[in-house]
Design an enzyme around this catalytic site. Structure first.
Site, PDB file in Angstrom:
ATOM      1  N   ASP A  60      -7.782   1.196   2.675  1.00  0.00           N
ATOM      2  CA  ASP A  60      -7.417   2.149   3.730  1.00  0.00           C
ATOM      3  C   ASP A  60      -8.226   3.441   3.698  1.00  0.00           C
ATOM      4  O   ASP A  60      -7.710   4.500   4.015  1.00  0.00           O
ATOM      5  CB  ASP A  60      -5.919   2.479   3.604  1.00  0.00           C
ATOM      6  CG  ASP A  60      -5.403   3.291   4.791  1.00  0.00           C
ATOM      7  OD1 ASP A  60      -5.896   3.077   5.907  1.00  0.00           O
ATOM      8  OD2 ASP A  60      -4.521   4.134   4.604  1.00  0.00           O
ATOM      9  N   HIS A 106      -7.324   9.395  -0.545  1.00  0.00           N
ATOM     10  CA  HIS A 106      -7.948   9.378   0.787  1.00  0.00           C
ATOM     11  C   HIS A 106      -7.132  10.052   1.899  1.00  0.00           C
ATOM     12  O   HIS A 106      -7.609  10.091   3.035  1.00  0.00           O
ATOM     13  CB  HIS A 106      -8.322   7.944   1.193  1.00  0.00           C
ATOM     14  CG  HIS A 106      -7.149   7.014   1.337  1.00  0.00           C
ATOM     15  ND1 HIS A 106      -6.883   6.037   0.414  1.00  0.00           N
ATOM     16  CD2 HIS A 106      -6.199   6.904   2.276  1.00  0.00           C
ATOM     17  CE1 HIS A 106      -5.813   5.363   0.795  1.00  0.00           C
ATOM     18  NE2 HIS A 106      -5.378   5.866   1.923  1.00  0.00           N
ATOM     19  N   ASP A 132       0.546   5.251  -0.098  1.00  0.00           N
ATOM     20  CA  ASP A 132      -0.305   6.441  -0.085  1.00  0.00           C
ATOM     21  C   ASP A 132       0.195   7.412  -1.142  1.00  0.00           C
ATOM     22  O   ASP A 132       1.370   7.802  -1.132  1.00  0.00           O
ATOM     23  CB  ASP A 132      -0.285   7.082   1.301  1.00  0.00           C
ATOM     24  CG  ASP A 132      -1.129   6.300   2.305  1.00  0.00           C
ATOM     25  OD1 ASP A 132      -2.231   5.868   1.926  1.00  0.00           O
ATOM     26  OD2 ASP A 132      -0.684   6.107   3.442  1.00  0.00           O
ATOM     27  N   HIS A 178       0.851  -1.191   0.000  1.00  0.00           N
ATOM     28  CA  HIS A 178       0.000   0.000   0.000  1.00  0.00           C
ATOM     29  C   HIS A 178       0.888   1.242   0.000  1.00  0.00           C
ATOM     30  O   HIS A 178       1.688   1.427   0.921  1.00  0.00           O
ATOM     31  CB  HIS A 178      -0.902  -0.007   1.227  1.00  0.00           C
ATOM     32  CG  HIS A 178      -1.821   1.172   1.281  1.00  0.00           C
ATOM     33  ND1 HIS A 178      -2.740   1.444   0.296  1.00  0.00           N
ATOM     34  CD2 HIS A 178      -1.957   2.171   2.185  1.00  0.00           C
ATOM     35  CE1 HIS A 178      -3.396   2.544   0.595  1.00  0.00           C
ATOM     36  NE2 HIS A 178      -2.939   3.006   1.738  1.00  0.00           N
TER      37      HIS A 178
END
Length: 1040
Positions: free
Chosen positions: A372, A577, A262, A260
């Protein structure tokens, strides 16, 4: 003679094995101390420091100066390039040789001009394999470059991870050497760590646990770290243990490589580009060494960056995608927030993402991957299904603060009844490391035991990237089928979901939104980002509509498809997000604001170009084109620009999705039959505004003491209470500052009291009446507000300007309503939903702060009160009090967030009957999509014109744009949705020259049933509640 068996003590035996593999204790004589053998320093180390993120070709040309291990470099966000000259000793022939590199910055190794591996201490990647086995004829000398970013895996927070970055932080390389790697020692360490994990995980009551511990103990007995010839005996003991198989009923864990990243968070967007390279080159290496290893990768934007900046790496990813090891997932442009983006924005996430995956990797994604994000809209199942996706994976609801979500595998049913198969990895993480503890947790925590016997296990360092390691892969391979543990497969998303689908008839159904009981502060944090998001969604909507109309009416007009795609991708990027939510560092917020400014400026240029094309060749006076971009006729007060920079107010009527000429000053219509606005200031300094529809009374400090629906005389404000009451709360969460507002903040409510005498009349009546006042919120913060009522308008507007300088405070505005209802209604993407106004259960009170889009409404039978807004998302209705969240003041990860000047508007609309029949939905649209007064370069059209109208008030024509694939550019895409929650038939009327109309999905694939019947420029459409429908209109060729 063998030693006699000793009585075993559980704890001492366990600790004996732990010390044998410890990196801290007894490394002079234990096994871990033998992992690396002979070592030597690198032949030569030189470096070059730059504030820029330079491409490799440019960086290697720079002036490198001699450097040493331990030298400091920095500060934060700079880059230090190292040239590493290596000479491998002759004596190491036949051995595995590594470059050992440790730094507190994130590193990337370059070899022969290509990136080959990430080196990140926090991601357990501290050595690069130079050769598996040094051959007689292999070169002994080589040169590598290591690009070290001056930030860690999770940014550079000052003192704590989520603190604002430390701009002065310095970095260093603490190790740079060549070393012989002992692969046989490594294998024994992996086995011993797993045996320890089994012993601890199964516990002292379990037979298999003792077998694991005794096997490990026996391995320590036979293994002499100084004598490699003893290793095979120890290895055989482990193999015997791991070779004992489990039964057929064992739970199957599908282990998927995962990383993951970001797209921006505690680091800027540009650093994410390099995080992708560092993580994915390492993944490529793992795929080469482990043909059974499969890696799932989401976010088209990140792959697009790699395609642009690292074309060689992108080509390798495409190769591994072809053989099924690299699996693009998600289908969206970025892993966007699941609450705040509009319905159309969510559609574009999938449209841009799926088109990119098909173009670059030959196929679209079949699962939506959003591990997430801070909650999931009830319209996502419908949007997913119409984008070719029936599977959904996340784990974020495991973060719920109050209630444990009851499922890990279930059917999720959306607002319109669409269903998708949802799976939450039961280990409640997307960053597993392959430990026995995690494997056991995946089985024991699973809330759907008995319904399904399969679950996902996502392994690899995440958030700041890093991804899987060889050790993780080796652990999971070793655990493939061992008695006492679940079966572990290195698997793919396809295999996982196919196995889950095999049991879907056993699964429970969850209906409606997936609300995260945490991070509710993200609906309000960073008000400027929220405002930029809403404005840019509006601008792109308006540009697409006007460009489509220009395309239909002008043979010369070229639809700006490429530029619009770029602008949409910028907006979609900011909907990541941790960006639109405001939970990012200042650097990221500033970049987002620049992106919004780009969209605004290009958008305004495109609006002017489309307006010019619409005016071409029309007779009439030069001047203004008044444009209505909404699908219903509007009569509103508009400020028209006049020569010399002045403005005059005019009441204008513009047809649906069309335009009208601007009234000239001499032709300003009389107001009849509408009553003008009356404004009266009483002797006690209170002010009354009345337009014949509603009557508003403000007390001398600007609070709302009365709001009456004139026709019925019905009062909307609760007896003995006042509306437009600003309230301040203490806002100190437990940890996640920008993210969380806690339930206990409600216990600190302090009404902000104004000074009598500050209320004054602004505009004195006629087409518009207003009053304004000043309010000192605190010694450091102040507010000014104009309360505006227009002729014929069913709502009163509150134009607000705040100068905000607070720390850990939360500003809201409250309206106590003379309405009683156990639930309130909130607008969401393409529809609305109800949430309770009481705290009966823990599920109810966990929603003390919720999100909404443009409106919320509290209604009882026959009457209600709606609160509209133009850029806010945080809201709540408790009992009879409607509350709109305005501003927060967290201090991390951005210490400056929300400080300064803010402008926003909210509006209050009392109504008879239901909010649907009273027109709350079009009113909220009108507040958010003002009429446009666009300068016409030549003569503006002399008469009004409408492109589209819809016969049913329940159906909203949301989007008009050029279709993605449009022969000769003459195909338009229309998107409509049912907004009332009803079954309805409606007629779509158009004045455009339409040749053919056909339904399509959200990816614009034509419906196989063929064209719709088009009669008298009208189409009949049938909707179910909250259904979204898309339509392709093929226009006739333009007349020459």
């Amino acid at each position: 003679m063998a030693a006699a068996p000793a009585l075993k003590h559980w704890r001492t035996t366990l600790e004996r094995v732990e010390k044998f593999v410890s990196p801290l204790y007894f490394t002079d004589c234990n096994l871990r101390g033998r992992l690396f053998g002979d070592s030597c320093p690198v032949a030569e180390l030189s470096s070059f420091l730059t504030p820029e993120r330079l491409p490799y070709e440019e960086a290697v040309q720079q002036d490198f100066r001699p450097a040493q291990v331990g030298d400091s470099f920095g500060p934060t966000w700079w880059t230090c390039w190292f040239r590493v000259e290596l000479t491998i000793p002759e004596a190491w022939v036949g051995q595995e040789v590594h470059l050992r590199w440790e730094s507190d910055g994130e590193g990337l190794v370059w070899r022969d001009g290509e990136p080959v591996q990430g080196l990140t201490k926090e991601g357990e990647k501290t050595s690069y394999i130079l050769t598996d086995k040094l051959g007689e004829k292999d070169p002994r000398s080589l040169t590598l470059f290591v690009e070290v970013a001056c930030n860690g895996l999770l940014g550079a927070g000052k003192g704590s991870m989520i603190a604002a970055p430390d701009p002065e932080k310095m970095f260093q390389v603490s190790r740079a050497e060549l070393a012989v790697f002992h692969r046989d020692v490594y294998k024994l360490l992996v086995d011993l760590e797993l045996l320890l994990g089994i012993a601890k995980g199964l516990g002292e009551d379990n037979q298999r646990s003792f077998q694991a511990l005794y096997t490990a103990n026996q391995m320590v007995n036979v293994c002499d770290p100084a004598q490699p010839e003893t290793f095979p005996v120890a290895q055989a003991l482990a193999s015997k243990f791991f070779g004992q198989r489990g039964g057929e009923s064992q739970h199957t864990i599908h282990a998927l490589g995962h990383c993951h990243i970001d797209t921006a968070w505690l680091w800027p967007f540009k650093e994410t580009v390099r995080k992708c390279a560092r993580s994915w080159v390492t993944v490529v290496q793992l795929m080469e060494r482990n043909p059974e290893f499969i890696f799932a990768c989401s976010q088209a934007q990140q792959l697009e960056w790699v395609r642009s900046y690292y074309p060689g790496l992108h080509a390798r990813l495409q190769e591994f995608a072809c053989c099924g090891q690299f699996v693009p997932v998600g289908g969206t442009w970025v892993e966007m927030d699941g609450n705040l983006p509009s319905g159309e924005s969510m559609v574009r996430q999938f449209l841009q993402g799926q088109n990119f995956f098909r173009q670059e990797f030959g196929k679209m994604c079949s699962e939506f991957w959003l591990p997430d994000t801070f909650g999931y809209s009830a319209q996502l199942p419908q949007i997913m299904r119409s984008c070719g996706i029936k599977r959904f994976l996340t784990q974020k609801l495991s973060w719920n603060l109050v209630n444990s979500f009851p499922h890990h595998t279930f059917l999720w049913e959306g607002l319109d009844g669409s269903q998708v198969l949802a799976h939450f990895p039961p280990g409640d993480s997307y960053g597993m490391q392959g430990s026995v503890e995690e494997v056991l947790k995946t089985v024991t925590k699973n809330r759907d035991k008995g319904r399904t016997n399969h679950s996902a296990f996502l392994f690899g360092f995440g958030d700041g990237g890093g991804g899987p390691t060889q050790t993780m892969v080796d652990r999971l391979k070793r655990l493939c089928n061992t008695d006492g543990l679940p079966r572990v497969q290195l698997s793919s998303p396809e295999r996982l979901f196919s196995a889950l689908e095999g049991h879907s008839e056993q699964l429970c159904t969850w209906v409606g939104e997936l609300f995260l009981e945490l991070h509710n502060g993200t609906y309000t944090t960073h008000a400027q980002i929220k405002k930029g998001n809403r404005e840019c969604e509006r601008i792109l909507h308006d540009v697409e509509l006007l460009s489509s109309l220009a395309l239909a009416r002008s043979a010369q007009f070229l639809y700006p498809a490429a530029l619009l795609q770029d602008l949409w991708r910028l907006l979609l990027l900011t909907q990541f997000h941790d960006v639109v939510t405001g939970s990012c560092i200042q650097l990221v917020a500033e970049e987002a604001m620049c992106h919004y400014e780009d969209i605004r400026s290009h958008g305004n240029t495109l609006l002017s170009a489309a307006a010019a094309a619409l005016c071409a060749g029309e007779p009439g006076p030069e001047g203004l084109l008044i444009v209505n971009t909404l699908p219903w006729k509007r009569t509103e007060v508009l400020a028209l620009p006049r020569p010399g920079g002045a403005h005059s107010l005019a009441l204008v009527t513009v047809p649906s999705m069309g335009f009208a000429p601007a009234p000239t000053p001499t032709s300003l219509q009389p107001l009849l039959p509408q009553q003008p606005v009356f404004v009266v200031q009483e002797t006690d300094s209170s002010v009354t505004l009345d337009n014949g529809i509603i009557r508003v009374r403000l007390d001398p400090t600007g609070r709302l003491t009365s709001l009456v629906l004139v026709a019925s005389g019905r009062e909307a404000i609760a007896e003995g209470a006042v509306g437009n009451q600003f309230v301040l709360f203490d806002d100190v969460p437990l940890y996640w500052d920008a993210w969380d507002v806690m339930d206990y903040h409600l216990e600190t409510r302090k009404p902000v009291l104004g000074q009598a005498g500050t209320l004054a009349v602004g505009t004195e009546g006629g087409v518009r009446g207003s009053a304004w006042f000043l309010l000192q919120i605190s010694p450091n913060s102040r507010l000014s507000q104009e309360v505006v009522l227009d002729v014929g308008c069913p709502y009163v507007r509150f134009h607000t300007e705040v100068h905000w300088h607070e720390a850990h405070k939360f500003l809201k505005v409250e309206f106590p309503a003379r309405v009683r209802s156990p639930q309130a209604t909130y607008e969401v993407q393409f529809g609305h939903l109800q949430r309770p106004t009481h705290y009966n259960t823990s599920w109810d009170w966990a929603r003390f702060e919720v999100w909404a889009h443009r409106w919320m409404d509290l209604s009882e039978h026959g009457f209600g009160l709606a609160l509209l807004n133009d850029c806010k998302y945080g809201a709540s209705v408790r009992g009879n009090v409607l509350s709109l969240s305005l501003l927060r003041a967290p201090k991390s990860p951005d210490a400056t967030v929300d400080m300064g000047r803010h402008e926003f508007t909210y509006a209050l609309m009392p109504h008879k009957g239901s909010f649907q029949d009273a027109g709350v939905i079009p009113a909220a649209y009108s507040l958010n999509f003002p009429l446009l007064a666009l300068p016409a370069p030549g003569p503006a059209p002399a008469s009004a014109w409408s492109a589209f109208s819809v016969s049913s008030p329940a159906v909203v024509l949301e989007t008009v744009k050029q279709a993605e694939t449009s022969p000769q550019g003459r195909t338009l895409l229309l998107r409509l949705y049912e907004a009332h929650g009803s079954h309805t038939d409606c007629w779509l009327h158009t004045s455009l020259p339409v040749q053919e109309a056909v339904l399509c999905d959200l990816l614009e694939h034509r419906d196989p049933t063929g064209p719709l019947l088009l009669r008298d420029n009208r189409l009949k459409l049938t909707f179910t509640p909250f259904q979204v429908q898309s339509l392709l209109l093929v226009l006739q060729p333009p007349p020459n």
